[in-house]
Design an enzyme around this catalytic site. Structure first.
Site, mmCIF file in Angstrom:
data_model
loop_
_atom_site.group_PDB
_atom_site.id
_atom_site.type_symbol
_atom_site.label_atom_id
_atom_site.label_comp_id
_atom_site.label_asym_id
_atom_site.label_seq_id
_atom_site.Cartn_x
_atom_site.Cartn_y
_atom_site.Cartn_z
ATOM 1 N N ARG A 203 -7.213 -9.636 -9.351
ATOM 2 C CA ARG A 203 -5.961 -9.372 -8.652
ATOM 3 C C ARG A 203 -5.187 -10.680 -8.478
ATOM 4 O O ARG A 203 -5.749 -11.700 -8.074
ATOM 5 C CB ARG A 203 -6.222 -8.743 -7.277
ATOM 6 C CG ARG A 203 -6.946 -7.409 -7.381
ATOM 7 C CD ARG A 203 -7.155 -6.752 -6.033
ATOM 8 N NE ARG A 203 -7.950 -5.537 -6.173
ATOM 9 C CZ ARG A 203 -8.324 -4.750 -5.172
ATOM 10 N NH1 ARG A 203 -7.967 -5.062 -3.930
ATOM 11 N NH2 ARG A 203 -9.052 -3.668 -5.395
ATOM 12 N N ARG B 59 -10.289 -13.141 0.192
ATOM 13 C CA ARG B 59 -9.249 -12.640 -0.710
ATOM 14 C C ARG B 59 -9.183 -13.551 -1.943
ATOM 15 O O ARG B 59 -8.637 -14.651 -1.883
ATOM 16 C CB ARG B 59 -7.899 -12.612 0.009
ATOM 17 C CG ARG B 59 -6.809 -11.807 -0.714
ATOM 18 C CD ARG B 59 -5.508 -11.824 0.071
ATOM 19 N NE ARG B 59 -5.657 -11.236 1.374
ATOM 20 C CZ ARG B 59 -5.558 -9.930 1.633
ATOM 21 N NH1 ARG B 59 -5.293 -9.094 0.672
ATOM 22 N NH2 ARG B 59 -5.702 -9.477 2.872
ATOM 23 N N GLU C 81 -11.624 -5.664 6.865
ATOM 24 C CA GLU C 81 -11.834 -4.568 5.918
ATOM 25 C C GLU C 81 -12.883 -4.929 4.866
ATOM 26 O O GLU C 81 -12.847 -6.011 4.286
ATOM 27 C CB GLU C 81 -10.517 -4.222 5.217
ATOM 28 C CG GLU C 81 -10.653 -3.114 4.180
ATOM 29 C CD GLU C 81 -9.479 -3.043 3.220
ATOM 30 O OE1 GLU C 81 -9.672 -2.528 2.111
ATOM 31 O OE2 GLU C 81 -8.378 -3.516 3.571
ATOM 32 N N SER D 213 -12.317 0.738 1.565
ATOM 33 C CA SER D 213 -11.207 1.651 1.788
ATOM 34 C C SER D 213 -11.476 2.899 0.968
ATOM 35 O O SER D 213 -11.623 2.822 -0.251
ATOM 36 C CB SER D 213 -9.885 0.997 1.359
ATOM 37 O OG SER D 213 -8.785 1.791 1.740
ATOM 38 N N ARG E 17 -17.216 -9.604 -0.019
ATOM 39 C CA ARG E 17 -17.018 -9.496 1.433
ATOM 40 C C ARG E 17 -18.319 -9.110 2.135
ATOM 41 O O ARG E 17 -18.543 -9.491 3.290
ATOM 42 C CB ARG E 17 -15.907 -8.500 1.741
ATOM 43 C CG ARG E 17 -14.535 -8.980 1.291
ATOM 44 C CD ARG E 17 -13.407 -8.142 1.843
ATOM 45 N NE ARG E 17 -12.111 -8.644 1.377
ATOM 46 C CZ ARG E 17 -10.939 -8.263 1.867
ATOM 47 N NH1 ARG E 17 -10.883 -7.371 2.836
ATOM 48 N NH2 ARG E 17 -9.812 -8.771 1.387
#
Length: 428
Positions: A262, A277, A353, A356, A395
């Site tokens: 990403r 991230r 988070e 999801s 994460r």
């Protein structure tokens, strides 16, 4: 993608739900272009019928040696061809204009989704696990990993720039162990089929999962027109594109451990420290393909499967129901799982988070033309697609480091990971 017939029948419903996502009324412009499109199509079809009828009549007129009638009919055919071309251009322009708008409009939120503009409108559904108590000031994963000599951001930056990391030794093995443990749980306990799919895909695959055209800036594109996947949701979901499935073969449940890429174009300045991230990371993805009647139950099941990983690792977390303004583009309802990270905020801790899980309804299926057929029926309908992280491996590594840290700087290995770590009980 949206059902244009449903939009024509009830434009107020669409505008009201897009308003919940913070959008102005969209249907007036959509319906105006749709009317132009259908008018152009009608003109083209009428001109084609006129051309065909006149062409047949020319042969009859010539057989009867009626040159005047034949000439009139040939002129009529020429006029019809000109109208076909003109109407065809208008139709193409209207279709392109309609696609530009409707392809950029998000899914409608489910009625059970709370209103809200951003994350402050999200609702806590449940919390699990006692927060760890330390007799010392807990550190974040960067300080822990660098002190152990297993986390190198500077070395990664020298070759790749910011938002990359090199893991070494026991930390590299811990990341591998986490991914393998997650896969074993989801395949052995949760009924998902392990799937190894391409990480390079063409644009139509990303359009199918709603990453294109709206989010192109978040993707890495290769020189031959392919894209690196931002998540294996793209590859797994597209396995049913342009297929007609049988209801009795659903649900289809797939899982994959894959690298994800990403650009994080929309997150400049956010989470620049550490592994939260990054441009490249590993993730275990869960994808389900279901009938419309079972997708809500499948959503609950998928989320529970992701929660099971956190519970097996004994990592405290909470389940959040996202509000309409905070949901992803393709989702109609989303649960976020947020894990407790005690080293964040200078040791004060924070929930972040880690998964999801979304029910997209038939939104992606319409873009992929993925259908199902009830047993004994000829008619088809669109499948429902669901996706979730089960979990983001990097994460989860962060969460293990921060929750299992010891005062001497070592990391206790969670019990379920000890077999995957060759019997190692502590890292350090």
């Amino acid at each position: 993608m949206h059902d244009l017939k449903a939009l024509r029948d009830n434009p107020a419903h669409f505008d009201a739900n897009w308003a919940r996502r913070g959008l102005d009324a969209q249907t007036p412009a959509l319906l105006d272009i749709d009317n132009q499109l259908r008018a152009a199509m009608t003109r083209r079809m009428e001109a084609e019928a006129q051309r065909n009828a006149a062409s047949k009549a020319i042969g009859i007129a010539k057989a009867q040696k009626n040159d005047a009638e034949a000439n009139r009919l040939m002129a009529e055919v020429a006029d019809a061809k000109a109208m076909i071309e003109q109407a065809g251009q208008a139709e193409a322009a209207a279709q392109a204009a309609l696609d530009r708008i409707i392809h950029a409009l998000p899914n409608l939120p489910d009625a059970a989704v709370p209103d809200g503009e951003d994350e402050t409108g999200n609702v806590t559904i449940k919390t699990w696990g006692a927060l760890p108590q330390f007799s010392f000031q807990p550190k974040d994963h960067v300080a822990l990993g660098e002190a152990l000599g297993g986390m190198d951001f500077e070395g990664a930056a020298r070759m790749s720039g910011a938002r990359f990391v090199v893991l070494r030794g026991q930390l590299a093995r811990l990341e591998r162990a986490l991914g393998q443990f997650m896969l074993d749980q989801h395949t052995g306990q949760n009924g998902y089929v392990e799937t190894n799919a391409p990480v390079l895909v063409r644009d139509h695959a990303l359009f199918g999962t709603s990453n294109l055209p709206k989010f192109e800036e978040d993707l890495f594109k290769t020189t031959d027109g392919r894209y690196l996947i931002p998540t294996s949701e793209v590859s797994l979901t597209n396995l049913v594109r342009e297929q007609i499935l049988d209801d009795e073969h659903l649900p289809i449940r797939m899982t994959a451990l894959s690298p994800c890429f990403r650009s994080e174009a929309g997150s400049a300045g956010r989470d620049t420290r550490g592994m939260i991230r990054q441009h490249q990371f590993w993730k275990v993805e869960l994808v389900s393909i279901t009938t419309p009647e079972t997708s809500d139950a499948e959503h609950e099941r998928m989320t529970t499967c992701a929660e099971g990983i956190l519970e097996a690792l004994k990592l405290p977390y909470r389940r959040m129901l996202l509000c309409a303004g905070d949901m992803g583009f393709a989702a109609r309802r989303t649960y976020d799982l947020e894990v407790w990270l005690p080293g964040q905020n200078d040791g004060a801790g924070a929930y972040r988070e880690i998964s999801s899980c979304s029910n997209c309804g038939d939104f992606q299926a319409r873009r992929m033309d993925a259908r199902t057929r009830p047993k004994g029926e000829k008619a088809t309908r669109f499948v429902h697609t669901l996706n979730g992280s089960g979990l983001a491996v990097g994460r989860t590594l962060v969460a293990v480091l921060e929750n299992y840290q010891q005062e001497d700087g070592t990391i206790k290995v969670p019990d379920v990971l000890i077999p995957y770590m060759g019997g190692l009980t502590h890292i350090g």
